[in-house]
Design a protein around this motif. Structure first.
Motif, short mmCIF file in Angstrom:
data_model
loop_
_atom_site.label_atom_id
_atom_site.label_comp_id
_atom_site.label_asym_id
_atom_site.label_seq_id
_atom_site.Cartn_x
_atom_site.Cartn_y
_atom_site.Cartn_z
N THR A 59 0.84 -1.20 0.00
CA THR A 59 0.00 0.00 0.00
C THR A 59 0.88 1.25 0.00
O THR A 59 2.08 1.18 0.27
CB THR A 59 -0.92 0.05 1.23
OG1 THR A 59 -0.10 0.20 2.40
CG2 THR A 59 -1.77 -1.21 1.34
N ALA A 60 0.26 2.38 -0.27
CA ALA A 60 0.99 3.64 -0.27
C ALA A 60 1.61 3.92 1.10
O ALA A 60 2.75 4.36 1.19
CB ALA A 60 0.07 4.79 -0.69
N LEU A 61 0.87 3.67 2.17
CA LEU A 61 1.41 3.92 3.51
C LEU A 61 2.59 3.01 3.83
O LEU A 61 3.57 3.45 4.42
CB LEU A 61 0.30 3.78 4.56
CG LEU A 61 -0.81 4.82 4.48
CD1 LEU A 61 -1.88 4.53 5.52
CD2 LEU A 61 -0.26 6.23 4.64
N GLN A 62 2.52 1.75 3.41
CA GLN A 62 3.64 0.84 3.61
C GLN A 62 4.85 1.29 2.81
O GLN A 62 5.99 1.24 3.30
CB GLN A 62 3.26 -0.59 3.21
CG GLN A 62 2.25 -1.23 4.12
CD GLN A 62 1.71 -2.53 3.55
OE1 GLN A 62 1.47 -2.63 2.34
NE2 GLN A 62 1.51 -3.52 4.41
N LEU A 67 10.20 3.94 2.46
CA LEU A 67 11.03 5.02 1.92
C LEU A 67 11.59 5.90 3.04
O LEU A 67 12.73 6.33 2.98
CB LEU A 67 10.24 5.86 0.93
CG LEU A 67 9.86 5.17 -0.38
CD1 LEU A 67 8.87 6.01 -1.17
CD2 LEU A 67 11.09 4.86 -1.21
N ASN A 68 10.79 6.13 4.08
CA ASN A 68 11.26 6.92 5.21
C ASN A 68 12.36 6.19 5.96
O ASN A 68 13.40 6.77 6.28
CB ASN A 68 10.10 7.25 6.14
CG ASN A 68 10.55 7.98 7.38
OD1 ASN A 68 10.79 7.35 8.41
ND2 ASN A 68 10.70 9.28 7.28
N GLU A 69 12.15 4.92 6.21
CA GLU A 69 13.11 4.14 7.00
C GLU A 69 14.42 3.90 6.27
O GLU A 69 15.50 4.00 6.85
CB GLU A 69 12.48 2.80 7.38
CG GLU A 69 13.34 1.96 8.29
CD GLU A 69 12.66 0.68 8.71
OE1 GLU A 69 13.38 -0.27 9.05
OE2 GLU A 69 11.41 0.62 8.71
N TYR A 71 15.44 5.34 3.08
CA TYR A 71 15.95 6.42 2.24
C TYR A 71 15.79 7.80 2.88
O TYR A 71 16.04 8.80 2.24
CB TYR A 71 15.24 6.42 0.87
CG TYR A 71 15.52 5.20 0.04
CD1 TYR A 71 16.67 5.10 -0.74
CD2 TYR A 71 14.63 4.14 0.04
CE1 TYR A 71 16.92 3.99 -1.51
CE2 TYR A 71 14.88 3.01 -0.73
CZ TYR A 71 16.03 2.94 -1.50
OH TYR A 71 16.27 1.83 -2.26
N GLU A 72 15.35 7.81 4.14
CA GLU A 72 15.13 9.06 4.88
C GLU A 72 14.22 10.03 4.12
O GLU A 72 14.42 11.24 4.14
CB GLU A 72 16.46 9.73 5.23
CG GLU A 72 17.31 8.87 6.15
CD GLU A 72 18.65 9.50 6.49
OE1 GLU A 72 18.83 10.71 6.24
OE2 GLU A 72 19.50 8.78 7.02
N ALA A 73 13.22 9.48 3.44
CA ALA A 73 12.25 10.30 2.69
C ALA A 73 11.26 10.93 3.67
O ALA A 73 10.71 10.24 4.52
CB ALA A 73 11.52 9.45 1.67
N LYS A 74 11.05 12.20 3.53
CA LYS A 74 10.14 12.96 4.40
C LYS A 74 9.00 13.53 3.58
O LYS A 74 9.20 14.01 2.46
CB LYS A 74 10.88 14.12 5.08
CG LYS A 74 12.12 13.71 5.84
CD LYS A 74 11.77 12.92 7.08
CE LYS A 74 13.03 12.59 7.85
NZ LYS A 74 12.93 11.41 8.64
#
Length: 106
Positions: A59-62, A67-69, A71-74
């Motif tokens: 899903t988009a949230l997953q 990506l946050n965890e 690739y540090e995507a914010k």
């Protein structure tokens, strides 16, 4: 680098990822498959847009959490046009939700 994750209501574990090239999509899929159980596919979505990909099995949230965890995507922007619609005997949600993320590591 800015990327956009979009999910359509009732997409059933599918979302779209916009803003990465073919090499980046292959690298991302390889990492997702190593770290996530199940089948995840990243496929070309639109031949006119070489940076738009359909992502299946997550899903988009997953995907944003991943990506946050890794690739540090914010999240830097959010938009939604989801509306509640009546259908015969119940209400459903229709529309899309998009998140724009920024990462220096993708």
């Amino acid at each position: 680098m800015f990327i956009r994750v979009t999910e359509t209501e009732f997409s059933g574990g599918r979302c779209h990822l916009d803003g990465i090239n073919a090499k980046q999509s292959k690298d991302l899929q390889a990492k997702l498959l190593l770290l996530q159980s199940g089948q995840i596919q990243i496929m070309k979505h639109d031949v006119k847009n070489p940076c738009l990909w359909q992502v299946r099995g997550i899903t988009a949230l997953q995907l944003m959490s991943f990506l946050n965890e890794h690739y540090e995507a914010k999240i830097v922007a959010y938009s939604s046009n989801v509306q509640q619609v009546s259908q015969s005997d119940h209400r459903v949600h229709r529309g899309t939700t998009s998140w724009t993320l920024e990462s220096l590591k993708i």
